[in-house]
Scaffold this motif. Structure first.
Motif, PDB file in Angstrom:
ATOM      1  N   ASP A   1      -5.883   2.120   3.376  1.00 27.87           N
ATOM      2  CA  ASP A   1      -5.104   2.404   2.161  1.00 27.87           C
ATOM      3  C   ASP A   1      -4.934   1.124   1.320  1.00 27.87           C
ATOM      4  O   ASP A   1      -5.081   1.148   0.099  1.00 27.87           O
TER       5      ASP A   1
ATOM      6  N   ASN B   1       0.058   4.381   2.244  1.00 29.31           N
ATOM      7  CA  ASN B   1       0.716   3.372   3.063  1.00 29.31           C
ATOM      8  C   ASN B   1       0.137   1.986   2.781  1.00 29.31           C
ATOM      9  O   ASN B   1      -0.902   1.608   3.327  1.00 29.31           O
TER      10      ASN B   1
ATOM     11  N   LYS C   1      -0.670  10.105   3.591  1.00 25.60           N
ATOM     12  CA  LYS C   1       0.369   9.161   3.142  1.00 25.60           C
ATOM     13  C   LYS C   1      -0.258   7.995   2.397  1.00 25.60           C
ATOM     14  O   LYS C   1      -1.371   7.568   2.711  1.00 25.60           O
TER      15      LYS C   1
ATOM     16  N   ASP D   1      -4.761   7.057  -0.725  1.00 27.77           N
ATOM     17  CA  ASP D   1      -4.745   7.478   0.694  1.00 27.77           C
ATOM     18  C   ASP D   1      -6.191   7.464   1.183  1.00 27.77           C
ATOM     19  O   ASP D   1      -6.906   8.437   1.036  1.00 27.77           O
ATOM     20  N   PHE D   2      -6.611   6.353   1.754  1.00 29.24           N
ATOM     21  CA  PHE D   2      -8.029   6.205   2.095  1.00 29.24           C
ATOM     22  C   PHE D   2      -8.305   6.495   3.559  1.00 29.24           C
ATOM     23  O   PHE D   2      -9.454   6.660   3.968  1.00 29.24           O
ATOM     24  N   ASP D   3      -7.231   6.540   4.379  1.00 25.76           N
ATOM     25  CA  ASP D   3      -7.450   6.903   5.784  1.00 25.76           C
ATOM     26  C   ASP D   3      -7.198   8.393   6.013  1.00 25.76           C
ATOM     27  O   ASP D   3      -7.324   8.888   7.132  1.00 25.76           O
ATOM     28  N   GLY D   4      -6.833   9.100   4.920  1.00 22.82           N
ATOM     29  CA  GLY D   4      -6.758  10.552   4.975  1.00 22.82           C
ATOM     30  C   GLY D   4      -5.616  11.125   5.798  1.00 22.82           C
ATOM     31  O   GLY D   4      -5.675  12.270   6.219  1.00 22.82           O
ATOM     32  N   ASP D   5      -4.531  10.328   6.001  1.00 22.62           N
ATOM     33  CA  ASP D   5      -3.410  10.877   6.786  1.00 22.62           C
ATOM     34  C   ASP D   5      -2.356  11.528   5.884  1.00 22.62           C
ATOM     35  O   ASP D   5      -1.282  11.897   6.360  1.00 22.62           O
TER      36      ASP D   5
HETATM   37 CA    CA Z   1      -3.001   6.950   4.198  1.00 20.44          CA
END
Ligand code: CA
Length: 416
Positions: A228, A221, A219, A213-217
């Motif tokens: 991500d 994805n 999830k 989860d690299f965009d930190g939301d």
């Molecule tokens: Ca994510």
């Protein structure tokens, strides 16, 4: 319509009637057999925490896709390597200048667009932005390639009739687990014919091993999140042994004494020794660390194209997608995106034998005790090494390149 065309059309119609119209009774049996197979997976699915509701929703009305490559269907003859461009196209064709230029241009635009994400990936994983962009470009043309298949259907079919049933059975179960855990809806799980999904082509098992989860939301994805997907690709490389601050390899000029039978992964020596034997880097000087690193010689087109010394990271790229040409494509594309690298030696127009011809050659070499690997119709390093040994033993020009002439020679000498 000319007479020839009319005849051709007639043949096509007959072929369609024979090939595609399954008698109703047989179709019924086949559908029932597939249904029974799917149902036989339920207890394993349950053991992995998949609910009956998820299992039923994902498999309701599911039909096998018998048009997929790599299936073993009684009565159907198919070359082993069908469907995988890395093994069916000649190197020059696979490394097409047009494709490389197009992906380089797109890659450079995307490097600017995703600069922040790529810089964080470099910092956290030690994988250069260009390598990540090249994987994204090769796998799905940066998301521009619309994946043609439904992953659940592909994985179920491959688990039922594929050449690697056990592996795909596990992937099928993990795909259902992804749905169960809310990582994806069945409808958005589009895939390649081999079940790889998302922007950087993850199998369900890759998802469970390497997704980030690299965009930190909150999830994971791999389908629509660029951060991500790219970080997941970087993590996959790191998990497979990526070496920070090292290249994948580089092009060399061959000395006249070069022996193609040494161009196999297990003939290794430090870069400095290769150089002392006359394998000169085509451009730039290797770093001191690189000079000490073990390398092997890779001749994708035998003596008829560019030659490379490959380093550890080449084999890490190969572990992402198991083909030498894939690893070379990604490595070279990365060099193009970064430094506008070009091949110094041109690719000669050579003909790649068909899978059938390669299989026949492997059998001939095996009968002579020169080849002990799989008969798979692929012109891999082992096959070329065996061919080189055959050429040496028979006083032929030693180029290790599988050609129709080499196969002819074997067939003639087998009859004598
Ligand atoms: Ca994510």
């Amino acid at each position: 319509m000319s007479r020839l065309n009319a005849r051709f059309a007639g043949i096509v119609l007959v072929a369609l009637a024979v090939g595609l119209t399954t008698p109703p009774a047989a179709a019924q049996t086949q559908a029932e057999a597939f249904r029974a197979f799917i149902e036989s997976l339920w207890s394993d699915a349950q053991a992995r925490g998949i609910s009956r509701a998820t299992f039923e929703a994902a498999t309701r009305g599911l039909e096998p896709d018998l048009g997929l490559p790599n299936l073993v269907i009684p009565g159907r003859v198919e070359p082993a390597a069908r469907g995988q461009a890395e093994f069916t196209r000649a190197p020059a064709e696979y490394m097409s200048e047009g494709t490389l230029t197009r992906l380089r241009n797109q890659g450079r635009k995307l490097a600017a667009e995703h600069k922040g994400t790529l810089a964080r990936i470099e910092r956290d994983y030690g994988v250069p932005a260009e390598i990540i962009l090249a994987i994204w470009g090769r796998e799905t043309a940066f998301g521009g390639y619309k994946l043609p298949h439904n992953a659940v259907r592909v994985l179920a079919t491959q688990a039922w009739l594929g050449r690697r049933k056990d592996m795909f059975r596990e992937e099928f179960l993990l795909a259902l687990k992804m749905i169960e855990e809310g990582h994806a809806r069945a409808s958005e799980m589009r895939s390649s014919w081999a079940g790889a999904m998302g922007l950087t082509q993850f199998l369900p098992s890759d998802f469970y091993k390497h997704a980030v989860d690299f965009d930190g939301d909150g999830k994971l994805n791999i389908f629509t999140s660029v951060p991500d997907s790219l970080a997941g690709a970087a993590k996959q490389l790191v998990d497979k042994g990526w070496q920070r601050e090292r290249r994948w390899g580089f092009e060399v000029r061959l000395p006249t004494t070069a022996d193609c039978t040494t161009a196999v992964p297990d003939v290794t020596m430090p870069v400095r020794e290769w150089i002392s034997k006359g394998f000169a880097p085509a451009s730039g000087a290797p770093s001191p660390a690189e000079l000490a690193e073990d390398a092997s010689l890779f001749l994708p087109a035998g003596p008829y194209g560019p030659a490379f010394l490959t380093l550890k990271n080449f084999y890490v790229l190969k572990a992402y997608n198991f083909a030498d040409l894939y690893a070379l494509f990604v490595g070279h594309l990365a060099d193009r995106i970064g430094a506008d690298a070009r091949f110094v030696r041109a690719w000669d127009p050579i003909v790649q034998p068909s899978s059938d011809e390669l299989e026949a050659m492997q059998r001939q070499l095996a009968e002579r005790g020169l080849y002990r690997d799989r008969i798979d119709g692929k012109a891999g390093a082992r096959t070329r090494l065996a061919l080189g040994a055959y050429q040496k033993a028979n006083g032929l020009t030693v180029d290790c390149w599988p050609s129709a002439a080499a196969l002819d020679h074997m067939r003639r000498s087998a009859r004598n």
